[in-house]
Every structure is written in structure tokens, then in C-alpha cells.
Design a protein around this motif. Structure first.
Motif, PDB file in Angstrom:
ATOM      1  N   GLN A 166      67.200  20.801  16.343  1.00  0.00           N
ATOM      2  CA  GLN A 166      67.824  20.958  15.164  1.00  0.00           C
ATOM      3  C   GLN A 166      68.590  21.785  14.373  1.00  0.00           C
ATOM      4  OE1 GLN A 166      67.614  17.609  13.440  1.00  0.00           O
ATOM      5  NE2 GLN A 166      66.197  17.293  15.748  1.00  0.00           N
ATOM      6  N   PRO A 167      69.622  21.427  13.552  1.00  0.00           N
ATOM      7  CA  PRO A 167      70.429  22.797  13.312  1.00  0.00           C
ATOM      8  C   PRO A 167      69.599  23.536  11.702  1.00  0.00           C
ATOM      9  CG  PRO A 167      71.186  20.961  12.538  1.00  0.00           C
ATOM     10  CD  PRO A 167      70.288  20.544  13.010  1.00  0.00           C
ATOM     11  N   ASP A 168      68.386  23.051  11.389  1.00  0.00           N
ATOM     12  CA  ASP A 168      68.159  24.700   9.922  1.00  0.00           C
ATOM     13  C   ASP A 168      66.566  23.572  10.606  1.00  0.00           C
ATOM     14  OD1 ASP A 168      70.878  23.665   8.650  1.00  0.00           O
ATOM     15  OD2 ASP A 168      70.322  21.130   8.866  1.00  0.00           O
TER      16      ASP A 168
END
Length: 223
Positions: A166-168
Motif C-alpha cells: 500500500q502507498p500510505d
């Protein structure tokens, strides 16, 4: 665990919204407020649409995300933004949002503040969860840094997770907080997620985090 199968997704959304509304009404009859924790993602959107049209004393309903990406509410990936747009609208516009994100703070520095804000809202009155094909729920991803702390819940009601997929950075309600909800619902669509749920029942929470919250869960499924 109780499984309810629906003929289609539209019927599921309407029936589940009615069920949640009934539980909220009952809770408000017996308590000064009700706490409703809900997921992000696309699956609950139609449920939110139906629930937002129900006449309740929404000013006494506290709504919070089960988890949040560490992004401001103006960001397109914010779960708080989704909740405002799809649930806290129409008749539900007076509902009280309890956010997990804190503007201007790093997530590590915000955990104590978030926990203090959550304390009056625990235990959760009603919980709605989703689940991914990898058997994650909220932001409890298999193998994610921070998962052990989130499953144990010894550091407070929320935990930080950094899923590599996931990017966050994520902040999530811990497994004990999720599992301690007075009423628990899981919404899943498709054969792949139903098969994943069946696999999860025989796996440890470290491999299938949804397993940590399945006790006395009502599962709502449609193809």
C-alpha cells in the motif's frame, strides 16, 4: 459466525442498511449515543447510501472509520472523505464524525491524541467491516509491519501499520477494539472472498487477520 446469503448486491445493501438502522435505533433508546465504525473502499458505498436516508437521531450517532490512510480528509483516498460523502449526508448529515487522522502531525505523534478521542466511544456499539482476498480487514494486512501490535492491542485502541503493498501509512483500530464491538457485521462480495473467508477460519490471525474478529460475526454475502 453467521452467514447470510443475498440474491444480489442491491438487496444486500438495502437489507444490511435496515439492519444497521434498527441496531442504531435500539442503541440510542438505551444509551445517550451510539458509535458506528465503518470501512472504506467501494463495497460499503451502497449500504451508506441507503442508511443515510433513514430517519434517526443522527446527532447522537458517532461515526468513525475502522482505519485510515495517513492523508488529510481532502485527499481522494481518505476514508473520512468517503464517510462524509456517502454516509453523513441526507438525513444522516447531523451524524458526528470521529476522525483518525490528525492534520499537521506525524502518525507516531498522534496516536495518544487519537486514543484519547476514541475512549468515550468505546466499546463500539456497531461495527461494519470489509475483507480483502488476502484476508485483511481494516488495515490489518498479513505480514505488515505493525500487525503484531495491532493484533495484541496493548499500545492503545489504534495501531500504525505500514503494508508494503500500500502507498500510505495506515492507522487502524486494533483487533481487540474491533472484536469488542457489541454488534459485528462483515460485508463481502464474490466467490473469491467467500472462499478466502472459509480459508481464514482455519488459519491464525497472523496469516488471516480477519480471523481475529470472526467470533459472533454476522457475514453478509452476495455474488
Amino acid at each position: 459466525m453467521k452467514l447470510i446469503e443475498y440474491a444480489d448486491r442491491d438487496m444486500l445493501a438495502i437489507d444490511l442498511a435496515n439492519m444497521l438502522a434498527g441496531e442504531l435505533e435500539s442503541c440510542l433508546f438505551n444509551h445517550d449515543h451510539a458509535t458506528l465504525a465503518v470501512p472504506g473502499g467501494s463495497s460499503p458505498g451502497p449500504v451508506f447510501d441507503a442508511l443515510s436516508g433513514v430517519g434517526l437521531d443522527w446527532g447522537r450517532v458517532h461515526v468513525l472509520p475502522t482505519d485510515e490512510r495517513w492523508v488529510p480528509e481532502s485527499h481522494e483516498r481518505s476514508n473520512a472523505r468517503l464517510i462524509r460523502q456517502r454516509l453523513l449526508t441526507d438525513k444522516a448529515a447531523g451524524g458526528v464524525l470521529v476522525p483518525l487522522y490528525r492534520d499537521g502531525l506525524e502518525p507516531e505523534a498522534a496516536l495518544e491524541q487519537i486514543g484519547a478521542a476514541l475512549a468515550p466511544n468505546l466499546p463500539l456499539s456497531i461495527l461494519l467491516l470489509g475483507m480483502g482476498p488476502d484476508m485483511h480487514t481494516a488495515s490489518l494486512f498479513p505480514g505488515a509491519p505493525g500487525l503484531a501490535e495491532a493484533l495484541a492491542g496493548k499500545g492503545g485502541p489504534v495501531a500504525l501499520l505500514r503494508p508494503e503493498s500500500q502507498p500510505d501509512v495506515r492507522v487502524s483500530l486494533t483487533a481487540p477494539v474491533l472484536d469488542g464491538a457489541l454488534s459485528k457485521h462483515l460485508l463481502i462480495f464474490g466467490q473469491d472472498k467467500r472462499e478466502a473467508l472459509e480459508r481464514a477460519r482455519s488459519l491464525p490471525p497472523e496469516e488471516a487477520p480477519i480471523q481475529a474478529v470472526l467470533s459472533e460475526m454476522t457475514v453478509h454475502w452476495a455474488e
